[in-house]
Each structure stands twice: as structure tokens, then as C-alpha cells.
Design an enzyme around this catalytic site. Structure first.
Site, PDB file in Angstrom:
ATOM      1  CE  LYS A  68      -3.122  -1.047  -0.525  1.00  0.00           C
ATOM      2  NZ  LYS A  68      -3.560  -1.838  -2.263  1.00  0.00           N
ATOM      3  CG  HIS A 132       4.511  -6.558  -0.844  1.00  0.00           C
ATOM      4  ND1 HIS A 132       5.007  -4.967  -1.684  1.00  0.00           N
ATOM      5  CD2 HIS A 132       2.884  -7.019  -1.488  1.00  0.00           C
ATOM      6  CE1 HIS A 132       3.440  -4.847  -2.296  1.00  0.00           C
ATOM      7  NE2 HIS A 132       2.670  -5.310  -2.298  1.00  0.00           N
TER       8      HIS A 132
END
Ligand code: A3P
Length: 326
Positions: A68, A132
Site C-alpha cells: 500500500k 513486498h
């Protein structure tokens, strides 16, 4: 052979059973592996795949981020920049396919599938990968082969709010929703997919201090304010600078890429309104979920003042002496 592979995989499962578990935001639980909280089916198995099978190349370019922080945006920008001589802006592939289909998300390649490693070998050069994973989980063979990392990060208050929305949104209806106060508590403790947030940023920051030519740190807020400036830096870092000589800058190529990849443009495309990204059998996400508001400071609409101050105080403590605090 295959049996050996199977045995190794079983040992891995055994090892995973012994690791600490915590509350997951998307799945029931997440697992603490080498200091990072990971979901099992991508994340942990992806990390093990990367550690055991993945062979990086010096020309590889990774987009790394805590979830995010702006992966979707950066994916589009990197893809459009690297391939800018191949595509016309009026028929650009980004107009018809979601940003996540531009290049692979490494974390999804599972540990028992060495055939996938072969598929990755066949990708055109330079290979682009998104991950990530924290820097500390990448093996030496990856981090020291000369490949590059573009790392994007963002104000953790906005990250928390964005992550809370996103994961509740895509969560299976069979599982309970996470309340914001619960998410806040967990986030502060570092317990969320790929957390703790601060360690994630610090890992790449430290590495960038040691090898500035291999790791570029970008901040979402800075990029929102001056996208063209950041894009030029990004292109130069990736080894494909915009040339004033060939009049790329004069033709407005930088601005065209910025415009193509803007929140407004991408989020309004048919493919991102109704399209679906099939990451794996278990992870199918409607593209519109990747586009929420795309603004700086939306946390103000969700976090109390006390919550915001508490997060800031953690950030101040963790980032003191780094120059990362804004
Ligand atoms: P918000 O939830 O605050 O709106 P990621 O791509 O790493 O999953 O991060 C998602 C965040 O980036 C979301 O933030 C999303 O709206 C925002 N985003 C997606 N595309 C963007 C773009 N082209 N420009 C700016 N922000 C974008």
C-alpha cells in the site's frame, strides 16, 4: 529429483509449523519468519522460493515496497519508462491491461515449483519484478549480484488506513472484518502482512546508504508533489535516462508518462474499473481495489488525533538519525 524436492518441501512445512503465528489482516493468521510477518501462501512460500530457487541477474530491476505504499503506480511508471520506445501512447498496453499484469510479483512463486524458476529465466531483459519482501529476506545472491531496487515508501498513517481498507475489501466473506482500532493496535506492534512497517523501510534505507547506485528510495508524498522530477530520477536510475538530445524532454515524453500513469487516468480506465487480476488460484483481486483515493493525508478522515500522534511517535523513534522523517 522430484522426490528430493518433495522431501525438502515437507521439511519446510515442518519448519513453518514451529514458527510464531499472529493475527492476519487478510488470512486467519500470519507467520513470523526471520523478523517479518508473512502470510503463508504468498509471502512465506514466496520468500522460501526466492531464497532457494530464484537466480537474480545483474540487469534485474526490482520494485520493492511495503504493501500500500504505491506499488501499482510505480509498476505502471517503471513499465512505461523502460518500454517507452516500443509503444505509442494512444495504444499503450497500460490502457488495456491492469498495472499488475505488466511484470511478475515475485512473492507469488511458491517454493515447490522449480519449473517456475525456468519460466522466469525466459523473461525479456531487463527483467522487472515486484516484491513486498523486506531486504533482509533476500538472499545474498540476489542483493549482491548488482541488480537494482526501486523502493517506495509512504507516511505510515496513510499506509495503515490504505491497508485496512484494502485487505478488508478483498477479504473472504467467511472471515470477520478487522476493525480500525484493532488494525491500529496490530500495526503499531508490527503485526500485519510484511510488517513491521518501520523495519521494512529501514532495511532498504540501510542498504541504500551502502549502495546508492543499486537502491533508489522514493517517497510517495514527494512523487505526488513532483512526479516529473521523480520520474526523471527513476529513469536515470534504471539506466534509461530521458534524453534532451533526442528531444524526448522537448516532446513531453516525461509528462506523457506521468499523465498515463496518474491516478485519475488509470483509475478511470475500463480495465481498472471492471478488470480482474489473477495473481494465483487463491488470490484474485478486482483491479478497482488498487485505486482508492490516491491522496496524501487521508488518515485524517479515519484516525483520531491520539492515534496519529502515537504512530508519529513510533516513526520518530524508529527513524531518528536517518533523515527519513518528514
Ligand atoms: P489509498 O488507499 O490511500 O488511496 P499499492 O499500489 O502499493 O497497493 O498502494 C495502493 C495505494 O496507492 C492506494 O492508496 C491507491 O489509491 C494508491 N494509488 C494507486 N494508483 C495510484 C496512482 N496511479 N497514483 C497515485 N496513487 C495511486
Amino acid at each position: 529429483g522430484e522426490e528430493e524436492e518433495e522431501e525438502k518441501y515437507e521439511k519446510q512445512r515442518e519448519m513453518i509449523r514451529t514458527l510464531p503465528k499472529g493475527r492476519g489482516w487478510l488470512t486467519k493468521e500470519i507467520i513470523l519468519y526471520q523478523g517479518c510477518w508473512l502470510p503463508l501462501n504468498w509471502g512465506l512460500e514466496g520468500a522460501l522460493f526466492v531464497q532457494n530457487h530464484f537466480k537474480a541477474r545483474p540487469t534485474d530491476i526490482f520494485l520493492a515496497a511495503f504493501p500500500k505504499c504505491g506499488t501499482t503506480w510505480l509498476r505502471a511508471l517503471m513499465f512505461a519508462t523502460i518500454n517507452r520506445s516500443q509503444y505509442d501512447f494512444s495504444t499503450h498496453p497500460l490502457l488495456n491491461s491492469g498495472p499488475h499484469s505488466c511484470f511478475p510479483f515475485l512473492d507469488l512463486y511458491f517454493s515447490n515449483s522449480s519449473s517456475i524458476a525456468a519460466n522466469l529465466d525466459a523473461l525479456p531483459l531487463p527483467r522487472l519484478f515486484a516484491t513486498h519482501m523486506p531486504y533482509s529476506l533476500l538472499s545474498k545472491s540476489v542483493t549482491s549480484c548488482g541488480c537494482k531496487f526501486v523502493y517506495i515508501w509512504r507516511d505510515p498513517k496513510d499506509v495503515l488506513v490504505s491497508k485496512w481498507h484494502f485487505l478488508n475489501q478483498i477479504k473472504s466473506k467467511d472471515l470477520p472484518q478487522l476493525s480500525l482500532p484493532e488494525a491500529f493496535e496490530l500495526f503499531c506492534e508490527g503485526v500485519s502482512e510484511y510488517g513491521p512497517f518501520w523495519d521494512h523501510v529501514l532495511g532498504y534505507w540501510k542498504a541504500s546508504q551502502e549502495s546508492p547506485n543499486n537502491i533508489l528510495l522514493l517517497k510517495y508524498e514527494g512523487m505526488k508533489r513532483e512526479p516529473a522530477v521523480y520520474l526523471k530520477t527513476l529513469a536515470e536510475f534504471m539506466g534509461v535516462p530521458f534524453s534532451p538530445e533526442e528531444e524526448e524532454e522537448e516532446e513531453g515524453v516525461v509528462e506523457k508518462i506521468v499523465e498515463l500513469c496518474s491516478f485519475k487516468n488509470l483509475s478511470n480506465l475500463e480495465v481498472n474499473k471492471i478488470g480482474v487480476e489473477h495473481f494465483s488460484d487463491e488470490l484474485v483481486i478486482e483491479n478497482h481495489n488498487f485505486f482508492r483515493k490516491g491522496q496524501i493525508g487521508d488518515f485524517k478522515n479515519y484516525l483520531t488525533r491520539e492515534m496519529a500522534e502515537h504512530l508519529d511517535s513510533i516513526t520518530m523513534k524508529k527513524f531518528s538519525g536517518t533523515g527519513l522523517i518528514f
